[in-house]
Design a protein around this motif. Sequence first.
Motif, short mmCIF file in Angstrom:
data_model
loop_
_atom_site.label_atom_id
_atom_site.label_comp_id
_atom_site.label_asym_id
_atom_site.label_seq_id
_atom_site.Cartn_x
_atom_site.Cartn_y
_atom_site.Cartn_z
N MET A 118 -130.81 71.62 -0.08
CA MET A 118 -129.50 70.96 -0.11
C MET A 118 -128.38 71.99 -0.31
SD MET A 118 -126.83 69.96 -2.44
CE MET A 118 -127.60 70.46 -3.93
N PHE A 119 -128.63 73.00 -1.15
CA PHE A 119 -127.64 74.01 -1.49
C PHE A 119 -127.36 74.94 -0.32
CE2 PHE A 119 -126.05 77.78 -3.74
CZ PHE A 119 -125.18 77.20 -4.64
N GLY A 120 -128.39 75.23 0.46
CA GLY A 120 -128.24 76.14 1.58
C GLY A 120 -128.39 77.59 1.13
N THR A 121 -128.07 78.50 2.01
CA THR A 121 -128.17 79.93 1.69
C THR A 121 -127.12 80.27 0.64
OG1 THR A 121 -128.88 80.40 3.93
CG2 THR A 121 -128.10 82.26 2.63
N PRO A 122 -127.56 80.71 -0.55
CA PRO A 122 -126.59 81.00 -1.60
C PRO A 122 -125.78 82.25 -1.31
CG PRO A 122 -128.86 81.16 -2.42
CD PRO A 122 -128.93 80.90 -0.97
N LYS A 123 -124.50 82.20 -1.65
CA LYS A 123 -123.61 83.35 -1.51
C LYS A 123 -123.26 83.84 -2.92
CE LYS A 123 -119.05 84.63 0.38
NZ LYS A 123 -119.07 85.90 -0.13
N PHE A 124 -123.65 85.07 -3.23
CA PHE A 124 -123.37 85.62 -4.55
C PHE A 124 -121.87 85.70 -4.78
CE2 PHE A 124 -122.47 89.28 -7.29
CZ PHE A 124 -123.10 88.86 -8.44
N VAL A 125 -121.43 85.23 -5.96
CA VAL A 125 -120.01 85.24 -6.30
C VAL A 125 -119.71 86.26 -7.39
CG1 VAL A 125 -118.08 83.85 -7.16
CG2 VAL A 125 -119.78 82.81 -5.67
N MET A 126 -120.46 86.20 -8.51
CA MET A 126 -120.17 87.10 -9.62
C MET A 126 -121.26 87.07 -10.68
SD MET A 126 -117.30 85.04 -11.79
CE MET A 126 -116.90 83.52 -10.96
N LEU A 127 -121.20 88.06 -11.56
CA LEU A 127 -122.00 88.08 -12.78
C LEU A 127 -121.08 87.74 -13.94
CD1 LEU A 127 -124.22 91.28 -12.50
CD2 LEU A 127 -125.00 88.93 -12.51
N ILE A 128 -121.56 86.91 -14.86
CA ILE A 128 -120.79 86.53 -16.03
C ILE A 128 -121.62 86.85 -17.26
CG2 ILE A 128 -119.75 84.63 -17.32
CD1 ILE A 128 -119.41 83.11 -14.74
N ASN A 129 -121.01 87.44 -18.26
CA ASN A 129 -121.67 87.64 -19.54
C ASN A 129 -121.30 86.46 -20.42
OD1 ASN A 129 -122.75 88.42 -21.96
ND2 ASN A 129 -121.88 90.47 -21.93
N LEU A 130 -122.21 85.49 -20.54
CA LEU A 130 -121.94 84.28 -21.30
C LEU A 130 -121.80 84.56 -22.80
CD1 LEU A 130 -124.31 81.76 -19.50
CD2 LEU A 130 -121.86 82.08 -19.16
N ALA A 131 -122.33 85.67 -23.27
CA ALA A 131 -122.24 86.02 -24.69
C ALA A 131 -120.80 86.35 -25.09
CB ALA A 131 -123.15 87.18 -25.01
N THR A 132 -120.00 86.78 -24.13
CA THR A 132 -118.62 87.16 -24.45
C THR A 132 -117.62 86.06 -24.11
OG1 THR A 132 -118.26 88.18 -22.29
CG2 THR A 132 -119.12 89.60 -24.05
N LYS A 133 -118.10 84.95 -23.59
CA LYS A 133 -117.22 83.85 -23.20
C LYS A 133 -117.28 82.72 -24.23
CE LYS A 133 -116.18 85.40 -19.03
NZ LYS A 133 -114.87 85.82 -18.71
N THR A 134 -116.16 82.03 -24.39
CA THR A 134 -116.14 80.84 -25.24
C THR A 134 -116.05 79.57 -24.42
OG1 THR A 134 -113.74 81.01 -25.51
CG2 THR A 134 -115.12 82.03 -27.21
N GLN A 135 -115.60 79.72 -23.15
CA GLN A 135 -115.53 78.58 -22.25
C GLN A 135 -115.57 79.04 -20.82
OE1 GLN A 135 -111.89 76.63 -23.36
NE2 GLN A 135 -110.64 77.92 -22.07
N LEU A 136 -115.89 78.10 -19.94
CA LEU A 136 -115.86 78.34 -18.50
C LEU A 136 -114.85 77.38 -17.89
CD1 LEU A 136 -119.71 78.57 -17.88
CD2 LEU A 136 -118.08 80.47 -17.95
N ALA A 137 -114.38 77.67 -16.71
CA ALA A 137 -113.33 76.87 -16.08
C ALA A 137 -113.73 75.41 -15.87
CB ALA A 137 -112.91 77.49 -14.75
N LEU A 138 -114.86 75.17 -15.22
CA LEU A 138 -115.22 73.79 -14.87
C LEU A 138 -116.59 73.36 -15.38
CD1 LEU A 138 -113.88 73.67 -11.20
CD2 LEU A 138 -112.83 72.70 -13.24
N ALA A 139 -117.16 74.13 -16.29
CA ALA A 139 -118.49 73.77 -16.81
C ALA A 139 -118.50 73.98 -18.32
CB ALA A 139 -119.57 74.62 -16.15
#
Length: 93
Positions: free
Chosen positions: A34-55
């Motif tokens: 369903m997703f199709g061929t994934p296109k890499f967007v970015m690496l995120i370090n979740l340990a340094t984040k307190t929130q994400l834009a839409l998740a």
Amino acid sequence: MLCAVYKSKKKPDTYLYLPKRDFFDDVPKPLMDMFGTPKFVMLINLATKTQLALADINKVKEELSDKGFYLQLPPPTENLLDEFKKQNGVERD
């Protein structure tokens, strides 16, 4: 906790988060179809984040640990005609 983010080429505004870049083994085949061929967007370090834009960052971390992936779907589109009818007291057909 590093996380790789991929964008769907088939489904607009749909993203797949993985704990390792290019490691899709934990993602079910029907979901990948369903997703199709994934296109890499970015690496995120979740340990340094307190929130994400839409998740919810805590849900992302939990599902990455439990399932091995997190699927971010686009927010539901609002039906402007239904919203107009509701605001103006117009009954639905």
